[in-house]
Design a protein around this motif. Structure first.
Motif, PDB file in Angstrom:
ATOM      1  N   LYS A   1       0.821  -1.197   0.000  1.00 56.66           N
ATOM      2  CA  LYS A   1       0.000   0.000   0.000  1.00 56.66           C
ATOM      3  C   LYS A   1       0.866   1.263   0.000  1.00 56.66           C
ATOM      4  CE  LYS A   1      -3.799  -2.151   2.596  1.00 56.66           C
ATOM      5  NZ  LYS A   1      -4.628  -2.081   3.826  1.00 56.66           N
ATOM      6  N   PRO A   2       0.408   2.313  -0.682  1.00 53.87           N
ATOM      7  CA  PRO A   2       1.112   3.600  -0.566  1.00 53.87           C
ATOM      8  C   PRO A   2       1.148   4.019   0.900  1.00 53.87           C
ATOM      9  CG  PRO A   2      -0.526   3.666  -2.318  1.00 53.87           C
ATOM     10  CD  PRO A   2      -0.763   2.386  -1.566  1.00 53.87           C
ATOM     11  N   THR A   3       2.128   4.831   1.257  1.00 53.49           N
ATOM     12  CA  THR A   3       2.314   5.212   2.657  1.00 53.49           C
ATOM     13  C   THR A   3       1.061   5.832   3.240  1.00 53.49           C
ATOM     14  OG1 THR A   3       4.654   5.589   2.251  1.00 53.49           O
ATOM     15  CG2 THR A   3       3.724   6.552   4.250  1.00 53.49           C
ATOM     16  N   GLU A   4       0.497   5.165   4.255  1.00 58.84           N
ATOM     17  CA  GLU A   4      -0.642   5.702   4.990  1.00 58.84           C
ATOM     18  C   GLU A   4      -0.207   6.120   6.387  1.00 58.84           C
ATOM     19  OE1 GLU A   4      -3.606   2.711   4.925  1.00 58.84           O
ATOM     20  OE2 GLU A   4      -4.025   2.891   2.784  1.00 58.84           O
ATOM     21  N   HIS A   5       0.710   5.374   6.945  1.00 64.10           N
ATOM     22  CA  HIS A   5       1.242   5.674   8.264  1.00 64.10           C
ATOM     23  C   HIS A   5       2.756   5.723   8.128  1.00 64.10           C
ATOM     24  CE1 HIS A   5      -2.728   4.837   9.891  1.00 64.10           C
ATOM     25  NE2 HIS A   5      -2.727   3.714   9.187  1.00 64.10           N
ATOM     26  N   ARG A   6       3.354   6.813   8.498  1.00 67.07           N
ATOM     27  CA  ARG A   6       4.794   6.979   8.344  1.00 67.07           C
ATOM     28  C   ARG A   6       5.546   5.871   9.083  1.00 67.07           C
ATOM     29  NH1 ARG A   6       8.308  10.730   6.660  1.00 67.07           N
ATOM     30  NH2 ARG A   6      10.334  10.890   7.683  1.00 67.07           N
ATOM     31  N   GLY A   7       6.503   5.254   8.366  1.00 63.42           N
ATOM     32  CA  GLY A   7       7.342   4.243   9.000  1.00 63.42           C
ATOM     33  C   GLY A   7       6.729   2.865   9.058  1.00 63.42           C
ATOM     34  N   VAL A   8       5.655   2.616   8.307  1.00 65.70           N
ATOM     35  CA  VAL A   8       4.997   1.305   8.304  1.00 65.70           C
ATOM     36  C   VAL A   8       4.878   0.804   6.868  1.00 65.70           C
ATOM     37  CG1 VAL A   8       2.877   0.034   8.808  1.00 65.70           C
ATOM     38  CG2 VAL A   8       3.711   1.760  10.413  1.00 65.70           C
ATOM     39  N   TRP A   9       5.246  -0.459   6.653  1.00 72.56           N
ATOM     40  CA  TRP A   9       5.073  -1.103   5.351  1.00 72.56           C
ATOM     41  C   TRP A   9       3.914  -2.084   5.481  1.00 72.56           C
ATOM     42  CZ3 TRP A   9      10.440  -2.542   2.856  1.00 72.56           C
ATOM     43  CH2 TRP A   9      11.264  -1.415   2.873  1.00 72.56           C
ATOM     44  N   GLU A  10       2.950  -2.018   4.540  1.00 72.43           N
ATOM     45  CA  GLU A  10       1.750  -2.844   4.641  1.00 72.43           C
ATOM     46  C   GLU A  10       1.396  -3.424   3.285  1.00 72.43           C
ATOM     47  OE1 GLU A  10      -2.807  -2.585   6.428  1.00 72.43           O
ATOM     48  OE2 GLU A  10      -1.495  -0.824   6.444  1.00 72.43           O
ATOM     49  N   LEU A  11       1.144  -4.719   3.257  1.00 70.86           N
ATOM     50  CA  LEU A  11       0.785  -5.399   2.021  1.00 70.86           C
ATOM     51  C   LEU A  11      -0.668  -5.124   1.635  1.00 70.86           C
ATOM     52  CD1 LEU A  11       2.355  -8.952   2.515  1.00 70.86           C
ATOM     53  CD2 LEU A  11       3.232  -7.113   1.061  1.00 70.86           C
ATOM     54  N   THR A  12      -0.926  -5.121   0.336  1.00 67.13           N
ATOM     55  CA  THR A  12      -2.292  -5.113  -0.171  1.00 67.13           C
ATOM     56  C   THR A  12      -2.817  -6.551  -0.159  1.00 67.13           C
ATOM     57  OG1 THR A  12      -1.557  -5.461  -2.439  1.00 67.13           O
ATOM     58  CG2 THR A  12      -1.743  -3.170  -1.674  1.00 67.13           C
ATOM     59  N   ARG A  13      -4.062  -6.717  -0.523  1.00 71.46           N
ATOM     60  CA  ARG A  13      -4.601  -8.083  -0.636  1.00 71.46           C
ATOM     61  C   ARG A  13      -3.828  -8.870  -1.676  1.00 71.46           C
ATOM     62  NH1 ARG A  13     -10.955  -8.832  -1.236  1.00 71.46           N
ATOM     63  NH2 ARG A  13     -10.753  -7.870   0.835  1.00 71.46           N
ATOM     64  N   LYS A  14      -3.480  -8.210  -2.769  1.00 71.00           N
ATOM     65  CA  LYS A  14      -2.678  -8.860  -3.804  1.00 71.00           C
ATOM     66  C   LYS A  14      -1.332  -9.318  -3.248  1.00 71.00           C
ATOM     67  CE  LYS A  14      -0.490  -8.001  -8.309  1.00 71.00           C
ATOM     68  NZ  LYS A  14      -0.294  -6.992  -9.394  1.00 71.00           N
ATOM     69  N   GLY A  15      -0.705  -8.460  -2.444  1.00 72.80           N
ATOM     70  CA  GLY A  15       0.594  -8.814  -1.839  1.00 72.80           C
ATOM     71  C   GLY A  15       0.479  -9.976  -0.885  1.00 72.80           C
ATOM     72  N   MET A  16      -0.603 -10.026  -0.109  1.00 68.66           N
ATOM     73  CA  MET A  16      -0.794 -11.134   0.837  1.00 68.66           C
ATOM     74  C   MET A  16      -0.953 -12.457   0.127  1.00 68.66           C
ATOM     75  SD  MET A  16      -0.537 -10.391   4.055  1.00 68.66           S
ATOM     76  CE  MET A  16      -1.366 -11.793   4.804  1.00 68.66           C
ATOM     77  N   ASN A  17      -1.517 -12.416  -1.091  1.00 70.19           N
ATOM     78  CA  ASN A  17      -1.776 -13.663  -1.842  1.00 70.19           C
ATOM     79  C   ASN A  17      -0.673 -13.999  -2.820  1.00 70.19           C
ATOM     80  OD1 ASN A  17      -4.281 -14.050  -0.559  1.00 70.19           O
ATOM     81  ND2 ASN A  17      -5.299 -12.673  -2.006  1.00 70.19           N
ATOM     82  N   THR A  18       0.409 -13.216  -2.837  1.00 65.34           N
ATOM     83  CA  THR A  18       1.505 -13.454  -3.775  1.00 65.34           C
ATOM     84  C   THR A  18       2.533 -14.374  -3.171  1.00 65.34           C
ATOM     85  OG1 THR A  18       1.254 -11.292  -4.836  1.00 65.34           O
ATOM     86  CG2 THR A  18       3.385 -12.371  -5.080  1.00 65.34           C
ATOM     87  N   SER A  19       2.964 -15.372  -3.923  1.00 59.25           N
ATOM     88  CA  SER A  19       4.046 -16.263  -3.489  1.00 59.25           C
ATOM     89  C   SER A  19       5.191 -16.147  -4.474  1.00 59.25           C
ATOM     90  CB  SER A  19       3.561 -17.709  -3.414  1.00 59.25           C
ATOM     91  OG  SER A  19       3.094 -18.136  -4.680  1.00 59.25           O
TER      92      SER A  19
END
Length: 259
Positions: free
Chosen positions: A240-258
Motif C-alpha cells: 500500500k502507498p504510505t498511509e502511516h509513516r514508517g509502516v510497510w503494509e501489504l495489499t490483498r494482492k501482496g498477501m496472496n503473492t508467493s
C-alpha cells in the motif's frame, strides 16, 4: 542431564569484570573464583552438550553451532589493527553474539556495528580466536562440504550465495521475496525499522561487499535498495502507498503473492 542455570545481568557483569579478555568464559571465571581445579571439558569434548544448542532454524551461526563447527561460549575477536583496538564476543546457545558490554546481537554485522558505530560486514570482521578464521571463511568451508543449508522462510526465497563471494552488490529484485515473506509472516503489516532489521538478519549471507557501501546521503546501500524495491512493489500493487509513516503494509494482492 544437568539443569540449565541462568544468570542475571548484574552477575554476568561481575563475571566479566573478573574475566581475562578473549580467554575466559563465565564457566572458567566461576571455577577460578570457587577454587575448582582440573581441566574443563569444552563443548567439543562433550557431545552430550550438543542438545543444549537451540534448533538452528533461524540463523547461520545457530546452524554452525548445531553442526559442531562452532561451540557455545567460543570466543571471537575483531582486530582493528589500524586503530590498535581489539573487540571480543562470545557465542550464545541460540546463535547470537554477546559482546564485552553484555549486549546481545542477532547477527555478526549488528554486533560489529554496535562497537564501530557504522555499517560493517561482521562476517568478515569477526574471527574465531582459536585459529584466526573469519566467520565468512568458516561458513564457506562448511557450505562447500555439506552444501548451502536451506533457507528458513515459509515462502521459498532465492538460493543464497556463498559468503566467500564478496564483490559486487545484491540485485534490487532479490529483496522482494524476503520483504514479502517477512510481511506475510507478520500478518501483512510491519514497522519499517523492524522489517529492515529482520531483512538484514535473513539476507546477511546474500549480501556482497558493495551492499555495505555508505551512500552520499549516509544510508547503507542495501537499505537504500530495499526501499527502492518497496517503491516498485507499491507501483505493482503489492504494498500500500504510505498511509502511516514508517509502516510497510501489504495489499490483498501482496498477501496472496508467493515467490
Amino acid at each position: 542431564m544437568a539443569p540449565t542455570i541462568r544468570v542475571d545481568d548484574e552477575v554476568y557483569a561481575l563475571l566479566q569484570s573478573k574475566a581475562e579478555a578473549f580467554v575466559d568464559t563465565p564457566n572458567t571465571v566461576l571455577r577460578r573464583l570457587l577454587n575448582l581445579t582440573g581441566s574443563v571439558a569444552g563443548p567439543a569434548e562433550s557431545p552430550a552438550r550438543r542438545p543444549h544448542v537451540k534448533p538452528a532454524s533461524s540463523t547461520k551461526l545457530a546452524r554452525l553451532l548445531a553442526d559442531g563447527i562452532l561451540q557455545v561460549d567460543e570466543p571471537l575477536v575483531w582486530n582493528r589493527r589500524n586503530q590498535g583496538k581489539q573487540y571480543g564476543a562470545w557465542l550464545t546457545n541460540d546463535g547470537r553474539l554477546r559482546l564485552q558490554d553484555g549486549s546481545l546481537h542477532e547477527t555478526p554485522s549488528s554486533a560489529a556495528r554496535h562497537v564501530a558505530g557504522y555499517e560493517v560486514n561482521g562476517w568478515t570482521a569477526w574471527q574465531r580466536q582459536s585459529d584466526g578464521k573469519s566467520l565468512s571463511d568458516i561458513w564457506a568451508e562448511q557450505a562447500s562440504t555439506t552444501g548451502t543449508p536451506s533457507t528458513e522462510a515459509s515462502l521459498e526465497v532465492p538460493p543464497q550465495r556463498s559468503v566467500g563471494q564478496k564483490r559486487g552488490q545484491t540485485p534490487q529484485k532479490a529483496f522482494r521475496a524476503y520483504i514479502l515473506a517477512i510481511l506475510q509472516e507478520a500478518g501483512g503489516r510491519q514497522e519499517a525499522d523492524k522489517l529492515l532489521a529482520e531483512l538484514e538478519r535473513r539476507m546477511e549471507h546474500v549480501f556482497l561487499e558493495g551492499d555495505y557501501r555508505v551512500l552520499d546521503g549516509g544510508e547503507v546501500r542495501w537499505r537504500n535498495a530495499a526501499r527502492w524495491e518497496r517503491k516498485d512493489m507499491v507501483d505493482e500493487g503489492l504494498i500500500k502507498p504510505t498511509e502511516h509513516r514508517g509502516v510497510w503494509e501489504l495489499t490483498r494482492k501482496g498477501m496472496n503473492t508467493s515467490m
